[in-house]
Write a protein that holds these residues in place. Structure first.
Motif, PDB file in Angstrom:
ATOM      1  N   ILE A   1     -61.627 -68.326 -32.742  1.00 53.84           N
ATOM      2  CA  ILE A   1     -60.265 -67.818 -32.525  1.00 53.84           C
ATOM      3  C   ILE A   1     -59.600 -67.691 -33.886  1.00 53.84           C
ATOM      4  CG2 ILE A   1     -57.984 -68.328 -31.572  1.00 53.84           C
ATOM      5  CD1 ILE A   1     -59.288 -69.657 -29.228  1.00 53.84           C
ATOM      6  N   PHE A   2     -58.994 -66.493 -34.136  1.00 56.36           N
ATOM      7  CA  PHE A   2     -58.323 -66.214 -35.406  1.00 56.36           C
ATOM      8  C   PHE A   2     -56.812 -66.185 -35.167  1.00 56.36           C
ATOM      9  CE2 PHE A   2     -62.512 -64.297 -35.764  1.00 56.36           C
ATOM     10  CZ  PHE A   2     -62.942 -64.790 -36.984  1.00 56.36           C
ATOM     11  N   ILE A   3     -56.114 -66.859 -36.026  1.00 62.39           N
ATOM     12  CA  ILE A   3     -54.643 -66.865 -35.981  1.00 62.39           C
ATOM     13  C   ILE A   3     -54.155 -66.399 -37.351  1.00 62.39           C
ATOM     14  CG2 ILE A   3     -52.560 -68.198 -35.586  1.00 62.39           C
ATOM     15  CD1 ILE A   3     -54.190 -70.179 -33.989  1.00 62.39           C
ATOM     16  N   LEU A   4     -53.518 -65.225 -37.382  1.00 61.92           N
ATOM     17  CA  LEU A   4     -53.010 -64.638 -38.616  1.00 61.92           C
ATOM     18  C   LEU A   4     -51.498 -64.851 -38.670  1.00 61.92           C
ATOM     19  CD1 LEU A   4     -54.932 -61.239 -38.433  1.00 61.92           C
ATOM     20  CD2 LEU A   4     -55.774 -63.454 -39.212  1.00 61.92           C
ATOM     21  N   ALA A   5     -50.995 -65.240 -39.824  1.00 66.75           N
ATOM     22  CA  ALA A   5     -49.559 -65.475 -40.010  1.00 66.75           C
ATOM     23  C   ALA A   5     -49.076 -64.660 -41.206  1.00 66.75           C
ATOM     24  CB  ALA A   5     -49.273 -66.965 -40.238  1.00 66.75           C
ATOM     25  N   THR A   6     -47.926 -64.021 -41.045  1.00 67.55           N
ATOM     26  CA  THR A   6     -47.389 -63.191 -42.125  1.00 67.55           C
ATOM     27  C   THR A   6     -45.877 -63.075 -41.993  1.00 67.55           C
ATOM     28  OG1 THR A   6     -47.437 -60.992 -43.150  1.00 67.55           O
ATOM     29  CG2 THR A   6     -47.749 -61.094 -40.782  1.00 67.55           C
ATOM     30  N   THR A   7     -45.222 -62.831 -43.106  1.00 69.60           N
ATOM     31  CA  THR A   7     -43.776 -62.547 -43.128  1.00 69.60           C
ATOM     32  C   THR A   7     -43.473 -61.068 -43.267  1.00 69.60           C
ATOM     33  OG1 THR A   7     -43.753 -62.924 -45.524  1.00 69.60           O
ATOM     34  CG2 THR A   7     -43.219 -64.796 -44.107  1.00 69.60           C
ATOM     35  N   GLU A   8     -44.504 -60.253 -43.532  1.00 69.66           N
ATOM     36  CA  GLU A   8     -44.315 -58.815 -43.738  1.00 69.66           C
ATOM     37  C   GLU A   8     -45.332 -58.071 -42.875  1.00 69.66           C
ATOM     38  OE1 GLU A   8     -44.201 -57.691 -47.830  1.00 69.66           O
ATOM     39  OE2 GLU A   8     -43.119 -59.486 -48.443  1.00 69.66           O
ATOM     40  N   ARG A   9     -44.935 -57.847 -41.664  1.00 71.20           N
ATOM     41  CA  ARG A   9     -45.831 -57.216 -40.707  1.00 71.20           C
ATOM     42  C   ARG A   9     -46.149 -55.771 -41.085  1.00 71.20           C
ATOM     43  NH1 ARG A   9     -44.161 -56.367 -34.334  1.00 71.20           N
ATOM     44  NH2 ARG A   9     -45.744 -54.799 -33.827  1.00 71.20           N
ATOM     45  N   HIS A  10     -45.200 -55.083 -41.722  1.00 69.94           N
ATOM     46  CA  HIS A  10     -45.391 -53.665 -42.013  1.00 69.94           C
ATOM     47  C   HIS A  10     -46.493 -53.416 -43.037  1.00 69.94           C
ATOM     48  CE1 HIS A  10     -42.549 -55.230 -45.004  1.00 69.94           C
ATOM     49  NE2 HIS A  10     -43.024 -54.315 -45.816  1.00 69.94           N
ATOM     50  N   LYS A  11     -46.939 -54.451 -43.746  1.00 68.01           N
ATOM     51  CA  LYS A  11     -47.984 -54.276 -44.746  1.00 68.01           C
ATOM     52  C   LYS A  11     -49.387 -54.412 -44.166  1.00 68.01           C
ATOM     53  CE  LYS A  11     -45.320 -55.693 -48.793  1.00 68.01           C
ATOM     54  NZ  LYS A  11     -45.254 -56.607 -49.972  1.00 68.01           N
ATOM     55  N   ILE A  12     -49.489 -54.746 -42.912  1.00 64.40           N
ATOM     56  CA  ILE A  12     -50.798 -54.899 -42.272  1.00 64.40           C
ATOM     57  C   ILE A  12     -51.213 -53.560 -41.685  1.00 64.40           C
ATOM     58  CG2 ILE A  12     -52.084 -56.140 -40.491  1.00 64.40           C
ATOM     59  CD1 ILE A  12     -50.168 -58.428 -40.801  1.00 64.40           C
ATOM     60  N   ILE A  13     -52.466 -53.200 -41.879  1.00 69.55           N
ATOM     61  CA  ILE A  13     -52.927 -51.884 -41.437  1.00 69.55           C
ATOM     62  C   ILE A  13     -52.957 -51.842 -39.903  1.00 69.55           C
ATOM     63  CG2 ILE A  13     -54.235 -51.512 -43.541  1.00 69.55           C
ATOM     64  CD1 ILE A  13     -56.747 -52.340 -42.113  1.00 69.55           C
ATOM     65  N   PRO A  14     -52.773 -50.669 -39.307  1.00 64.21           N
ATOM     66  CA  PRO A  14     -52.706 -50.575 -37.835  1.00 64.21           C
ATOM     67  C   PRO A  14     -53.975 -51.014 -37.129  1.00 64.21           C
ATOM     68  CG  PRO A  14     -51.801 -48.601 -38.880  1.00 64.21           C
ATOM     69  CD  PRO A  14     -52.459 -49.399 -39.952  1.00 64.21           C
ATOM     70  N   THR A  15     -55.139 -50.869 -37.759  1.00 67.37           N
ATOM     71  CA  THR A  15     -56.380 -51.266 -37.089  1.00 67.37           C
ATOM     72  C   THR A  15     -56.447 -52.778 -36.885  1.00 67.37           C
ATOM     73  OG1 THR A  15     -57.409 -51.194 -39.282  1.00 67.37           O
ATOM     74  CG2 THR A  15     -57.706 -49.281 -37.860  1.00 67.37           C
ATOM     75  N   ILE A  16     -55.830 -53.546 -37.741  1.00 73.74           N
ATOM     76  CA  ILE A  16     -55.751 -54.999 -37.559  1.00 73.74           C
ATOM     77  C   ILE A  16     -54.749 -55.331 -36.450  1.00 73.74           C
ATOM     78  CG2 ILE A  16     -55.047 -57.151 -38.668  1.00 73.74           C
ATOM     79  CD1 ILE A  16     -57.736 -56.300 -39.596  1.00 73.74           C
ATOM     80  N   LEU A  17     -53.599 -54.630 -36.462  1.00 70.80           N
ATOM     81  CA  LEU A  17     -52.581 -54.897 -35.448  1.00 70.80           C
ATOM     82  C   LEU A  17     -53.081 -54.626 -34.042  1.00 70.80           C
ATOM     83  CD1 LEU A  17     -49.443 -53.332 -37.215  1.00 70.80           C
ATOM     84  CD2 LEU A  17     -50.054 -55.744 -37.055  1.00 70.80           C
ATOM     85  N   SER A  18     -53.900 -53.600 -33.892  1.00 72.85           N
ATOM     86  CA  SER A  18     -54.374 -53.241 -32.551  1.00 72.85           C
ATOM     87  C   SER A  18     -55.375 -54.243 -31.996  1.00 72.85           C
ATOM     88  CB  SER A  18     -55.015 -51.850 -32.593  1.00 72.85           C
ATOM     89  OG  SER A  18     -56.151 -51.861 -33.448  1.00 72.85           O
ATOM     90  N   ARG A  19     -55.933 -55.123 -32.820  1.00 72.73           N
ATOM     91  CA  ARG A  19     -56.924 -56.103 -32.380  1.00 72.73           C
ATOM     92  C   ARG A  19     -56.320 -57.484 -32.135  1.00 72.73           C
ATOM     93  NH1 ARG A  19     -59.483 -52.231 -35.258  1.00 72.73           N
ATOM     94  NH2 ARG A  19     -61.696 -51.820 -34.826  1.00 72.73           N
ATOM     95  N   CYS A  20     -55.004 -57.622 -32.281  1.00 72.31           N
ATOM     96  CA  CYS A  20     -54.358 -58.931 -32.175  1.00 72.31           C
ATOM     97  C   CYS A  20     -53.267 -58.915 -31.120  1.00 72.31           C
ATOM     98  CB  CYS A  20     -53.746 -59.340 -33.523  1.00 72.31           C
ATOM     99  SG  CYS A  20     -54.898 -59.437 -34.891  1.00 72.31           S
ATOM    100  N   GLN A  21     -53.018 -60.107 -30.553  1.00 71.50           N
ATOM    101  CA  GLN A  21     -51.810 -60.316 -29.762  1.00 71.50           C
ATOM    102  C   GLN A  21     -50.690 -60.707 -30.724  1.00 71.50           C
ATOM    103  OE1 GLN A  21     -52.113 -63.086 -26.557  1.00 71.50           O
ATOM    104  NE2 GLN A  21     -53.414 -61.768 -25.289  1.00 71.50           N
TER     105      GLN A  21
END
Length: 723
Positions: A187-207
């Motif tokens: 299980i992967f848990i990603l934490a960030t303060t700047e969501r807009h810098k993450i590429i869309p392909t990563i966002l589509s694979r996460c809750q």
């Protein structure tokens, strides 16, 4: 000496229940664990210090807890666990009379070997990676290699990647396949303060879970809990100020709390917080508004001086003033008082001051302060800019009252004179035509001042029409500002008809002139060679129009029908024409008639005086009009008959001189003292100086004729005329 642990670490939440201000996230995660619907990847995003990494650690601890494994995944009842493994059962269920039917929030037990290993940072199932310092492809490849190995103890291996937005694009792409199809135990848990810098392909694979800024009341409550645990006496206003200064981040609030405790000891007061954090507290703005409401400008400027002397930034002062006025505006209505995030004591002061401040004052003051805020950075003298705003605010209350009084309108008994004058002017402009004005009262556009006979002196401001048949007309009053050179007088027929379009009392159809019949020439006269003259064919008798009917008796000749009865005392049109001719003749008599023939017996002209005056007039024309200067800039000399011969180059210059001839000649005679002086224009003959050289070939031929050596040089060198 025991090492000091900051409050942000010492009181870090260890269960979902202890997380502050993120109930929407903790509830969703607890339901996902209870229903066994855990995703393979989570993305926690939000501001700093709101609990992203904390929730990730709590989630990693909970899913590997032995109580959760036995009770949730294997379905064993709590009563059975109490008999077999009582150490892993939470205390809430141990003390319940019926543990199987007691509702509870799913939490980690904190007693099993997995929970103890996690609390001691010795768990092999939880891996934390700082993406800020491990952001290359090699780091992600090393992480992927670790994912291949299953956990030896527990059910899941959890990988927490903090500040994931710092990964490079290549590292993101290398992580995509593993993130999309990880092993069942990863299980992967990603934490960030700047969501807009993450590429869309990563966002589509996460809750994705969005963490909110923590409310001021929640931060203040947590600070109260920490102060109670540390046996610190703290004022509510001081804790509320720390919560506001934290701007939604609990970690920032705890850091400032530790700083204030170090500064003031175990007695945390509001004044100490204001002094140490260098904050413009509410007291400044309460004093400011009190001075503005009483129009005390001196106290307002002294307050600004105090703010500057204490080292506060003027822009922050302006922004704080806008927030204070907004708080007062919110407190005008009891329904919206809850929007003000302050302590109870300060909220009561806001409500008290809001009752004393008029609503119009608050709205206008907010407008002025917002304008000052927008223009602050562009101002060269920023303090003067703020002082000017305070000066406007100091007298704003009186200005609002004055505008309200003016908006009500003046009473009928105290009507200002300007209004009556303006009404009189409006009425006089639409009044019917009056008796003809004398000669000196004609306006520049050729129409008479019709409003003068109707001016009333009764003081009421209304115009009363004059008597149409007045036996003794009023003497003419001279104009206050008569033009130096009035424009030509326009005929009265056009002026009266345009300005006073009064309806006729006669039958217009009977007085309209009959239409004349005329043959139209459509055939060209090629054989005769001359066109038709009178609109008929040559050799034919022209068709003449019928004569006009004789004027009706009782109507003056040359006067529009119906005009005599509508404009009393105007007289006949012929009399008015004769009057205008006399005026034109009188004006023309002012200018001496130029001599038409030779004049003898005149005194000789002083050439020195003539040249000096001519030079002065030439210089004046140079300042005003260069075209007149170019016409007059020529040598002149007067003959015995006092005639100056002015030679110009072309007829255009002759026309230009004739335009200003009258004025120039009059000034020349006045300055020289010769009243018979005259100027005669003569066009100089243009002497043909030779052929014109326009093209390169013409220039070359001219040079070859003048210098024969060029022809031989052109042939030897093979040159052409293109230059």
């Amino acid at each position: 000496m025991e090492n000091f642990v900051v409050s942000a670490r010492k009181y870090r939440p260890a269960t979902f229940r202890s997380v502050v201000g993120q109930q929407h996230v903790t509830t969703t995660l607890q339901n996902a664990i209870a229903s066994q619907h855990l995703a393979q990847a989570f993305l926690f995003c939000g501001p700093r210090g709101v609990g992203k990494t904390t929730c990730a650690r709590i989630l990693a601890k909970t899913i590997n807890c032995e109580f959760v494994e036995e009770h949730v995944r294997k379905g064993r009842p709590v009563s059975e666990l109490l008999q077999v493994q009582p150490d892993i059962v939470p205390e809430v269920l141990q003390q319940a009379p019926d543990p199987d039917n007691t509702p509870f929030e799913l939490e980690a037990c904190g007693k099993c070997s997995s929970c103890r290993a996690f609390q001691e940072n010795a768990s092999f199932n939880v891996h934390e990676l700082d993406a800020a310092s491990n952001n290359s492809v090699e780091d992600i490849r090393s992480l992927v290699e670790q994912v291949r190995y299953a956990p030896q103890q527990g059910r899941f291996k959890v990988y927490i990647i903090d500040e994931v937005h710092m990964l490079s694009n290549a590292a993101f792409n290398a992580f995509l396949k593993t993130l999309e199809e990880p092993p069942s135990y990863a299980i992967f848990i990603l934490a960030t303060t700047e969501r807009h810098k993450i590429i869309p392909t990563i966002l589509s694979r996460c809750q994705i879970f969005d963490f909110n800024r923590i409310r001021v009341d929640d931060i203040r409550g947590h600070l109260r809990y920490v102060a109670t645990q540390e046996h610190i006496k703290a004022e509510d206003d001081a804790l509320h100020l720390l919560a506001q200064k934290a701007d939604g981040g609990l970690r920032d609030a705890l850091s400032m709390f530790d700083q204030m405790v170090t500064f003031s000891g175990h007695d945390l007061r509001y004044k100490d917080v204001v002094q140490n954090l260098h904050i413009l507290d509410y007291e400044y703005y309460f004093r400011l508004v009190d001075a503005l409401l009483t129009e005390n400008l001196s106290q307002t400027l002294l307050l600004l001086e105090e703010v500057v002397q204490n080292g506060f930034d003027l822009h922050n002062f302006v922004v704080g003033a806008a927030e204070h006025l907004r708080g007062l505006l919110v407190c005008k209505d009891p329904v919206t008082v809850q929007l003000l995030e302050v302590s109870d004591n300060i909220r009561a002061r806001y409500v008290q001051q809001a009752q004393a401040a008029p609503l119009a004052f608050l709205l206008s003051a907010l407008n002025l302060v917002s304008q000052c805020d927008r223009e602050f950075k562009q101002a060269k003298n920023q303090r003067l800019h703020v002082e000017l705003m305070l000066m406007k605010l100091a007298y704003l209350n009186g200005a609002v009252q004055f505008a309200r009084d003016m908006g009500a309108g003046p009473s009928a008994n105290a009507q200002p004179a300007s209004a009556s004058n303006g009404e009189a002017k409006k009425k006089s402009s639409v009044a019917p035509a009056a008796a003809p004005a004398p000669d000196g009262l004609l306006s520049t556009n050729g129409t008479a001042e019709m409003a003068a006979p109707y001016a009333s002196a009764n003081g009421s401001g209304t115009a009363s029409p004059a008597t149409p048949a007045s036996p003794t007309p009023e003497p003419a009053r001279p104009l206050a500002h008569a033009p130096a050179d009035p424009e030509p007088i326009v005929p009265v027929e056009s002026g009266v008809e345009e300005l006073h379009s009064t309806p006729s009392i006669e039958n217009e159809a009977a007085t309209a002139p009959p239409t004349t019949q005329k043959l139209r020439d459509t055939v060209p006269h090629v054989e005769i060679g001359q066109p038709s003259v009178a609109g008929h064919e040559p050799g034919q008798t022209p068709v003449t129009a019928a004569p006009l009917p004789p004027p009706r008796p009782g109507l003056p000749t040359g006067k529009p029908i119906g005009l005599g009865s509508k404009i009393p005392g105007l007289g006949s049109l012929n009399a008015l024409k004769a009057q205008m001719e006399q005026q034109a003749a009188g004006k023309a008599a002012l200018v001496d008639t130029e001599p038409t023939g030779p004049t003898t017996g005149l005194a000789p002209i002083n050439d020195e005086v003539l040249q000096r005056v001519w030079a002065e007039l030439l210089e004046e024309r140079k300042q005003n009009s260069m075209s007149e200067y170019s016409v007059l800039n020529r040598p002149v000399r007067a003959n015995e008959q006092h005639v100056i011969l002015l030679r110009v180059d072309n007829p255009v210059q002759e026309d230009q001189f004739n335009e200003f001839r009258a004025g120039f000649l009059g000034e020349l005679r006045r300055r020289t003292g010769y009243p018979r002086l005259n100027v005669q224009v003569e066009i100089s003959e243009q002497v043909d100086t030779g052929r014109k050289l326009y093209t390169s070939t013409d220039k070359l031929e001219y040079l070859m004729e003048k210098y024969p050596m060029l022809s031989e040089m052109k042939q030897r060198l093979g040159l052409d005329a293109d230059f």
